[in-house]
Design an enzyme around this catalytic site. Structure first.
Site, PDB file in Angstrom:
ATOM      1  N   THR A 154      44.980  45.755  36.431  1.00 44.85           N
ATOM      2  CA  THR A 154      44.537  45.195  35.038  1.00 44.85           C
ATOM      3  C   THR A 154      42.967  45.223  34.953  1.00 44.85           C
ATOM      4  O   THR A 154      42.378  45.596  35.991  1.00 44.85           O
ATOM      5  CB  THR A 154      45.208  43.963  35.010  1.00 44.85           C
ATOM      6  N   HIS A 155      42.492  44.393  34.151  1.00 45.84           N
ATOM      7  CA  HIS A 155      41.060  44.297  33.935  1.00 45.84           C
ATOM      8  C   HIS A 155      40.257  43.961  35.274  1.00 45.84           C
ATOM      9  O   HIS A 155      40.449  43.151  35.953  1.00 45.84           O
ATOM     10  CB  HIS A 155      40.620  43.553  32.762  1.00 45.84           C
ATOM     11  N   ASP A 156      39.045  44.597  35.390  1.00 46.82           N
ATOM     12  CA  ASP A 156      38.010  44.412  36.579  1.00 46.82           C
ATOM     13  C   ASP A 156      38.698  44.635  37.694  1.00 46.82           C
ATOM     14  O   ASP A 156      37.958  44.058  38.873  1.00 46.82           O
ATOM     15  CB  ASP A 156      37.552  42.981  36.226  1.00 46.82           C
ATOM     16  N   GLY A 213      40.474  41.375  38.230  1.00 43.14           N
ATOM     17  CA  GLY A 213      39.385  41.271  39.054  1.00 43.14           C
ATOM     18  C   GLY A 213      39.924  41.003  40.487  1.00 43.14           C
ATOM     19  O   GLY A 213      39.226  40.424  41.361  1.00 43.14           O
TER      20      GLY A 213
END
Ligand SMILES: CC(C)(COP(=O)(O)OP(=O)(O)OC[C@H]1O[C@@H](n2cnc3c(N)ncnc32)[C@H](O)[C@@H]1OP(=O)(O)O)[C@@H](O)C(=O)NCCC(=O)NCCS
Length: 219
Positions: free
Chosen positions: A140-142, A160
């Protein structure tokens, strides 16, 4: 339309056969066969593809792209060792992305990385070189996934998450957002990771806890 490029897979075990099957449905690749250090496999065929000889056979095929396809949970440092041994430049390595993987625009995949069917990368990020992403993994993001990481089927990373070089996440492992899985750590299948996993350690369970120090982890 550009011609398909020849592809050689180093290893002839389960993941190599899975990569061959994925590459077979990618128009950019024509799989030549497997290179495996086990002499018992030489001259044999798996899934209709020949085992051509040991890993060094890659040097006899300068036009072929290479993917390192080893790395069971018992020896998941093997891809890094093979890369050092073969000493090929990054441009010799191919990336294989199954057409049923969903990869966000702007994602950068390192040389030699493989995404099997159903893998999802939801937002732009860099995935390292020689990374194995098995079916239905979700990034997922980051997130930051380092070189030589292995993500077994259905691993899911919250946003993250950092997975450092050479770590192995077993099937179905879930990692809470913002955590770090240290270099060469191993997370057992089905684990729910709620804290950073230090480099070289083996953690498992829900919540994941240390199982034992892995021999050679400091190497
Ligand atoms: C974590 C792992 C590496 C441990 O393997 P191992 O060193 O052979 O350990 P053992 O099976 O001897 O188990 C040791 C202990 O850990 C426990 N354990 C092992 N794996 C566990 C897991 N995933 N979750 C929770 N506990 C686990 C065992 O129950 C055992 O507990 P006990 O000492 O109380 O009896 C392994 O179980 C694992 O999860 N491998 C990943 C497999 C995978 O994802 N494969 C997918 C690609 S094919």
């Amino acid at each position: 339309m550009t011609a398909a490029r020849p592809l050689l897979l180093v290893g002839a075990g389960g993941f190599a056969r899975e990569t061959a099957a994925a590459a077979a449905v990618c128009p950019e690749w024509t799989v030549l066969g497997f290179c495996d250090d086990d002499p018992a496999r030489h001259g044999t065929a798996a899934d209709g593809l020949p085992a051509l000889g040991p890993a060094e056979v890659v040097h006899d095929h300068p036009d072929a792209a290479i993917v390192l396809c080893t790395g069971s949970p018992r020896n998941f440092a093997s891809r890094a060792a093979l890369a050092a041994r073969l000493a090929l430049p990054p441009e010799r390595y191919g990336t294989v992305v199954h057409p049923a993987a969903a990869v966000a625009p702007g994602v950068v995949l390192g040389a030699g990385t493989v995404l099997l069917a159903g893998a999802v990368i939801t937002s732009p990020q860099r995935v390292g070189a020689h990374v194995v992403v098995m079916p239905q993994v979700v990034l997922t993001h980051d997130d930051e996934v380092g070189d030589f990481v292995t993500l077994a089927s259905q691993v899911a990373l919250g946003g993250g998450v950092v997975v450092e070089q050479g770590a192995y996440l077993g099937a179905g492992a879930l990692v809470r957002e913002g955590l770090t899985i240290g270099a060469r750590a191993l997370v057992g299948m089905g684990s729910v990771v709620l804290a950073d996993v230090p480099a070289g350690e083996v953690w498992a369970g829900s919540p994941a806890r240390p199982l034992k120090a892995r021999a050679g982890a400091s190497a």
